[in-house]
Write an enzyme that holds these catalytic residues in place. Structure first.
Site, mmCIF file in Angstrom:
data_model
loop_
_atom_site.group_PDB
_atom_site.id
_atom_site.type_symbol
_atom_site.label_atom_id
_atom_site.label_comp_id
_atom_site.label_asym_id
_atom_site.label_seq_id
_atom_site.Cartn_x
_atom_site.Cartn_y
_atom_site.Cartn_z
ATOM 1 N N ASN A 58 43.587 57.866 43.734
ATOM 2 C CA ASN A 58 42.275 57.209 43.658
ATOM 3 C C ASN A 58 41.245 58.023 44.425
ATOM 4 O O ASN A 58 41.578 58.729 45.379
ATOM 5 C CB ASN A 58 42.357 55.795 44.247
ATOM 6 N N LYS B 56 37.309 38.088 37.396
ATOM 7 C CA LYS B 56 38.757 37.868 37.510
ATOM 8 C C LYS B 56 39.172 37.399 38.910
ATOM 9 O O LYS B 56 40.110 36.625 39.061
ATOM 10 C CB LYS B 56 39.534 39.133 37.127
ATOM 11 N N SER C 50 37.218 39.872 22.214
ATOM 12 C CA SER C 50 38.150 38.742 22.277
ATOM 13 C C SER C 50 37.884 37.671 21.220
ATOM 14 O O SER C 50 38.842 37.159 20.625
ATOM 15 C CB SER C 50 38.142 38.123 23.677
ATOM 16 N N THR D 170 36.874 37.803 31.982
ATOM 17 C CA THR D 170 36.727 39.250 32.038
ATOM 18 C C THR D 170 35.747 39.616 33.149
ATOM 19 O O THR D 170 35.340 38.754 33.930
ATOM 20 C CB THR D 170 36.338 39.800 30.640
ATOM 21 N N ASP E 29 47.334 40.972 31.574
ATOM 22 C CA ASP E 29 46.988 42.386 31.369
ATOM 23 C C ASP E 29 48.219 43.292 31.431
ATOM 24 O O ASP E 29 48.356 44.231 30.655
ATOM 25 C CB ASP E 29 45.974 42.847 32.427
ATOM 26 N N THR F 252 38.908 56.874 46.319
ATOM 27 C CA THR F 252 38.918 56.385 47.702
ATOM 28 C C THR F 252 40.381 56.170 48.100
ATOM 29 O O THR F 252 41.025 55.212 47.663
ATOM 30 C CB THR F 252 38.148 55.041 47.793
HETATM 31 P P1 ATR Z 1 38.196 47.430 37.585
HETATM 32 O O1 ATR Z 1 38.243 45.937 37.671
HETATM 33 O O2 ATR Z 1 37.788 47.960 36.237
HETATM 34 O O3 ATR Z 1 39.444 48.066 38.083
HETATM 35 P P2 ATR Z 1 36.990 48.174 40.071
HETATM 36 O O4 ATR Z 1 37.835 47.210 40.821
HETATM 37 O O5 ATR Z 1 35.536 48.305 40.429
HETATM 38 O O6 ATR Z 1 36.989 47.876 38.517
HETATM 39 O O7 ATR Z 1 37.700 49.617 40.183
HETATM 40 C C1 ATR Z 1 37.194 50.745 39.557
HETATM 41 C C2 ATR Z 1 38.161 51.912 39.764
HETATM 42 O O8 ATR Z 1 37.657 53.065 39.060
HETATM 43 C C3 ATR Z 1 38.312 52.336 41.217
HETATM 44 O O9 ATR Z 1 39.607 52.862 41.393
HETATM 45 C C4 ATR Z 1 37.250 53.435 41.332
HETATM 46 O O10 ATR Z 1 37.476 54.337 42.381
HETATM 47 P P3 ATR Z 1 37.024 53.966 43.904
HETATM 48 O O11 ATR Z 1 38.053 53.015 44.402
HETATM 49 O O12 ATR Z 1 37.023 55.247 44.627
HETATM 50 O O13 ATR Z 1 35.656 53.350 43.773
HETATM 51 C C5 ATR Z 1 37.446 54.126 40.004
HETATM 52 N N1 ATR Z 1 36.291 54.907 39.535
HETATM 53 C C6 ATR Z 1 35.134 54.440 39.041
HETATM 54 N N2 ATR Z 1 34.331 55.455 38.642
HETATM 55 C C7 ATR Z 1 35.011 56.602 38.886
HETATM 56 C C8 ATR Z 1 34.739 57.987 38.691
HETATM 57 N N3 ATR Z 1 33.592 58.398 38.157
HETATM 58 N N4 ATR Z 1 35.687 58.880 39.056
HETATM 59 C C9 ATR Z 1 36.856 58.472 39.585
HETATM 60 N N5 ATR Z 1 37.178 57.179 39.803
HETATM 61 C C10 ATR Z 1 36.270 56.257 39.461
#
Ligand code: ATR
Length: 272
Positions: A151, A65, A16, A61, A102, A153
């Site tokens: 996703n 956020k 940035s 960042t 964003d 989860t």
């Molecule tokens: P951000 O602000 O970057 O979105 P976050 O809120 O922690 O960070 O979200 C990360 C996202 O990446 C989530 O959707 C996470 O999946 P979960 O909700 O199941 O935790 C996903 N994620 C992170 N690592 C992953 C991986 N190795 N494989 C698949 N999904 C992943």
């Protein structure tokens, strides 16, 4: 000189400061823009100090956020819906307004820069974290024929569907069918990992976008290329696009993004 900064933790790798310095030069605006790392535990106290020091605006960042969303006095409509703030403006009377840019950054990159059509297409979004929540509204407004959100989860995808009923939530295992565009909004690329989606979704006709960026293609884009995808992009254009929208929000001047994307791409390549 007017002072701005990006605040996060860590902040060393943030592009940035380079982006906003290039914007300022391009638009002959007199300002400084720094990267400031805030301690994880005292976001609010440190931010108040910076405001007292006279900063006029901040980009926010990871991982702040959500904190920024709670901190500001007022929110723009789109920040309310995204429940995230990546841009703070300090008004003359000291009030703080939070915005999120964003989504505009992503949409401008997809539609104006890459010239990818979204209307009436089938879009698959991977991930359900803060980054994805922040871009859903403008994606929905682009009128895709469908927007599936997968996703790891499932509950998190379902929660997003409660707020944005236009999306169809599912787990990675349930994915099948044909998509025109797949957007990786997970943070998996940060650790060089892949979201576990079926290979059958990738073919020469599908466009693949990673909201992350790096000098080398991300793990997701490398994988998609190996399976025959040809229309690919990382999120550098989104990053520059969101910055341009923040710059405009603070200064009332809209910088040109393409020369800055080109310059940064060159700098990233030279640095590796
Ligand atoms: P951000 O602000 O970057 O979105 P976050 O809120 O922690 O960070 O979200 C990360 C996202 O990446 C989530 O959707 C996470 O999946 P979960 O909700 O199941 O935790 C996903 N994620 C992170 N690592 C992953 C991986 N190795 N494989 C698949 N999904 C992943």
């Amino acid at each position: 000189m007017d002072r701005y900064a990006v605040i996060g933790h860590p902040i060393t790798h943030s592009l940035s400061p380079q982006i906003h310095t290039l914007f300022a030069a391009q638009t002959t605006q007199s300002l400084t823009y720094e990267g400031i790392e805030l301690p994880l535990t005292s976001f609010e106290t440190r931010l108040w100090q910076l405001i007292k020091e006279g900063y006029l605006g901040f980009n926010v960042t990871m991982p702040f956020k959500g904190d920024a969303f709670d901190f500001v006095d007022e929110l723009t409509e789109r920040a309310k819906r995204a429940r995230a703030v990546n841009t703070i403006k300090i008004l003359a009377d000291g009030r703080t307004i939070g915005d999120t840019t964003d989504g505009v950054g992503l949409l401008n990159d997809l539609q104006q820069h890459l010239k990818w059509t979204l209307e009436d297409t089938h879009i698959l979004m991977l991930g359900a974290g803060g980054a994805v929540r922040g871009v859903l509204e403008p994606l929905i407004e682009a009128n895709p024929a469908s927007l599936t959100l997968a996703n790891r989860t499932l509950e998190k995808a379902e929660e997003l569907a409660d707020d944005f009923p236009e999306i169809t939530p599912c787990s990675f295992a349930e994915l099948s069918g044909r998509f025109d565009l797949i957007i990786n909004g997970t943070s998996a690329s940060l650790s060089g990992m892949l979201p576990p989606i079926p290979e059958s979704l990738i073919n020469p006709g599908v466009k693949c976008y990673d909201m992350m960026y790096s000098a080398e293609p991300t793990a997701f884009l490398k994988w998609a290329t190996s399976l025959g995808a040809v229309d690919l992009s990382d999120g550098l254009g989104m990053l520059v696009g969101q910055a341009a929208e923040s710059f405009n929000y603070w200064r009332g001047v809209s910088p040109e993004v393409q020369p800055v994307i080109d310059e940064l791409r060159q700098r990233l390549t030279i640095a590796t």
